[in-house]
Structure formats: structure tokens, C-alpha cells
Design an enzyme around this catalytic site. Sequence first.
Site, short mmCIF file in Angstrom:
data_model
loop_
_atom_site.label_atom_id
_atom_site.label_comp_id
_atom_site.label_asym_id
_atom_site.label_seq_id
_atom_site.Cartn_x
_atom_site.Cartn_y
_atom_site.Cartn_z
N CYS A 263 6.75 3.11 -6.08
CA CYS A 263 8.24 3.13 -6.04
C CYS A 263 8.61 3.69 -4.68
O CYS A 263 9.04 4.83 -4.55
CB CYS A 263 8.80 3.97 -7.18
SG CYS A 263 8.45 3.33 -8.83
N ALA A 264 8.43 2.88 -3.66
CA ALA A 264 8.28 3.40 -2.30
C ALA A 264 9.56 3.65 -1.53
O ALA A 264 9.57 4.48 -0.62
CB ALA A 264 7.40 2.43 -1.49
N GLY A 267 10.85 4.82 1.89
CA GLY A 267 9.64 4.69 2.67
C GLY A 267 9.16 5.92 3.39
O GLY A 267 8.18 5.86 4.15
N ASP A 287 8.93 -1.85 -4.28
CA ASP A 287 10.19 -1.35 -4.84
C ASP A 287 10.92 -2.54 -5.43
O ASP A 287 10.77 -3.68 -4.96
CB ASP A 287 11.04 -0.69 -3.76
CG ASP A 287 12.12 0.19 -4.36
OD1 ASP A 287 11.85 1.39 -4.57
OD2 ASP A 287 13.22 -0.32 -4.63
N CYS A 386 11.56 14.54 -7.85
CA CYS A 386 12.40 15.58 -7.25
C CYS A 386 13.28 16.16 -8.35
O CYS A 386 14.51 16.01 -8.34
CB CYS A 386 13.20 15.06 -6.07
SG CYS A 386 14.13 13.54 -6.39
#
Length: 452
Positions: A263-264, A267, A287, A386
Site C-alpha cells: 500500500c505504497a 511513496g 496502490d 500511523c
Amino acid sequence: MIRPSQQDARYVAYIVLLRVADGAYSDLALDSELKRSALDQRDRRFVTELVYGVLRLRGRIDFALGCFCNQPLPRLQSEVQWLLRLGAYQLLEMDRVPAHAAVDATVELARKLGLASLTGILNGVLRALDRGRDEIPWPQPQQIRPYLERVCSLPTWLAKEVMRLLPNQQARALGEALAQPARQSVRVNTLKTDRDSFLDLLCAAGHEARRCTFAPEGVVLERRGEQRLQGDEEGLYQVQDEASMLIAHLLDAQPGQRILDACAAPGGKTTHLAALTANQAEIVAVDKSPQRVELIEQGARRLGCNRISAHVWDMTLAADFLIPESFDRVLLDAPCSGIGVLRRNPEGRWNKTAADLRQLAALQQRLLAQTATLVRPGGLLLYSVCSFSHIESNDVIDSFIAEHPNFTLDPLPAQLPAHWASVFAPAGTLRTYPHCHEGMDAFFAARLRRRA
């Protein structure tokens, strides 16, 4: 009506706030409005502070306004609410703005917007707030939940989550940290320069900066000069929080390996992996958003990362172009609530609920299950979010391991610096908090190894 000018900083901030209220992301709305404006650098900083400050401290501001408004704030029309918040933020939080300027400019903005009939309530409430600010009955720190909600500006559901996870003193400290602006940090792109050379470049341009404590490529910007940061177009740095910089190090990526960033976008961690492997690893970035995949490709070109291939795909589904058990390392920086980065995305306080955490945890479980099939025997899968919620961190990992006995929780790398021990939880996972770890964002990461 005299339409306000795009050179009016308060007008630009007001428009951004209305767009956010309609569902826009604050950073994207702010960026687009600033590009349309003719504001100088000082006014741009003023707009940025107004937007992020009002969104971050909306709970505190609304409590203060409620003490002087004759009717509940939510009953006022949306335009009046946001104008009051703009004026109140300047009165309560910006000492360099004279009180009369904060009030008069807000009233004048309403008049230019064609809201002349509302100038009376704006003027009356803001002047009453100015006169009575010292009499506002702020909750005391020992009144933990009211303090978190009204002083630290946490919505009720999030205040409860913080109280559930942490003892009162720690809960207060976290709430106070989330009410502060996020510190600015960048990751030096070691494919093109080194940290000391970049620090010298910043110093020569009038910026004040220092090395990050944990991330060896990280730089904290303590005070920005008048000039823009040097090296943007040349790809010398990537804006990134220090906690985010730690994630790529935990994957223990090596040159010659095949690496998947599942799930880049946008980037930052993908290009960090490229730098850590000196462009000698094959990196596949995925993504589900075509627009965000373009951001990955743009960032890779700017930073000189020439072995990243980016693809559009929903990683809850099997992909023909991803061969099972073919990756040495897989990073799943999963979609999450973002409550660990509320200082940077402050609207997240107000557009999420506790129910969202459970829905996101279910998505995270599906993503983990799918990406696990791509890890070769003996390879590593790193899960990160996060968020400080256990629903999205410990609970997700515990459930995954229970359902996938071919994976075990792997101790974080022994070769990491000894002073990193303070960011490791007893279970061998990474957990950072802004009130504990020098202002870093709140992140969680767990490393899983597939049995050989």
C-alpha cells in the site's frame, strides 16, 4: 458584495476551511488554494497556521466560543461557525495578532462575503471573547476527560480511546502533544547526498536544522529561513516524519532482494527502501488509486530511484502480476485511522468515529492475509500503521498470528542502534508517541517471519 481578493490571507484560509468541511483533505485543499493565490511567503505561512490551527484546536475554540455565544454554536450557519473559529483562533492562540485586528478583519471579511446581516453576531461574540478570555472555565488537568476534550481538543470518542489505553498522566501528555503543531522533518536522500552535506546546505540558506535522534537520514527543521528548502527539484530530500523513517529500517531490506510495498502511495517508504538498498533491489510498489500511483512514480524519478515498478491494484484481491511466495520482504503500511498523525491531518479528529477503527481493522486483516501469501518461506512481512489504537495494532497482529501458524512475530533487528530500545514495546514491536519520543508521530510496527 465585494468579492475578497486571493491576496487576502484570511479569505484564503476561510475557503480552505469550507472545503475541508465539505470533505476535502486539508493538505490538498491548502496546497491548491495557495497555488491560486498571489500571497507572499509570510502570508502563506499565516494561512497555513490559521488552517491547521483552527482544525487542530477546534474543540478548544468551540468550548471558548460557547461561553460567549447566546445560542449553541452548531445551530449557527456553517459560514458563521468558521468565521467565528478563525477570529477566535487569532484571539486565543496568536499573540502577534492584535485583538482589534482579529475582530475587525473577521467582521470585514463577512461583509465582503455578502454576510453583512451576520456581522453583528460576529462582532459581539468575538469582542465578548476578547474581554472575557481570562474567565473561561477551562477544565483542570485532573479532570481528565473534560481536559482532553476542551483543552486538548479531542472529540469524545478519541478522548475515551486515549483514556482506555493509557494511565491518566500519560493520557494527558499524549493529548497535549496532539494539540501542538507537528515538528517538521525531512529524510535526506542518500542516493544523492549525505546528511552532513545537506545540513550545511540548509545552514548556508539561513535555516536552522539538526540531526534526528533515531533516523540516521533524518533532519529536524527547527526554524525555517525566508528561502525555500534547497534541493527539492534535485531530489536531495523527502518530507517525512522521523517515525515514518524508522519503518523501512525494520524491514532489513538487502541489495539483490525482491521487495513489495503493498500500500505504497505516496511513496515515502518505497523510495526509502530504494535508498537503503542503494538501488540494488527490485521493488514493486502497489496502490489502488491511479492518481496516487502517479505520485509514487513522480517521487521515484525525482529521488533517482530507478528500480521501482508501480502498479494500480487493490491488495485485498489476488493479483496475476504478483507471484505467490516470490518476495523476500513485504511492507504493508496499511490504511488506518491516522490518529497517530492528527497534528498533520487535523481534520481526522472530526471526520472519524470509534466504529471506523473496527472497520479499518477488518480491512487491515484482509490486507495482511492477502500479502502473507506473497512472502517466500523464511521471508519477512512488516505491518505498520500511523495509529496508537490497539484495535489497529496489537489486536490485528494477535488475530493474524492465531489464523496463520506459518508466521511468527519476529524480534526487531538486533543490528539496530542500542538507543532505539526506547521505541520498542515489550512484545518486540515498535511503538512511538509524540509525548515520549521527541515529537515523533505515533506509529506501530510488527515484523512477522514466515517459517522456512
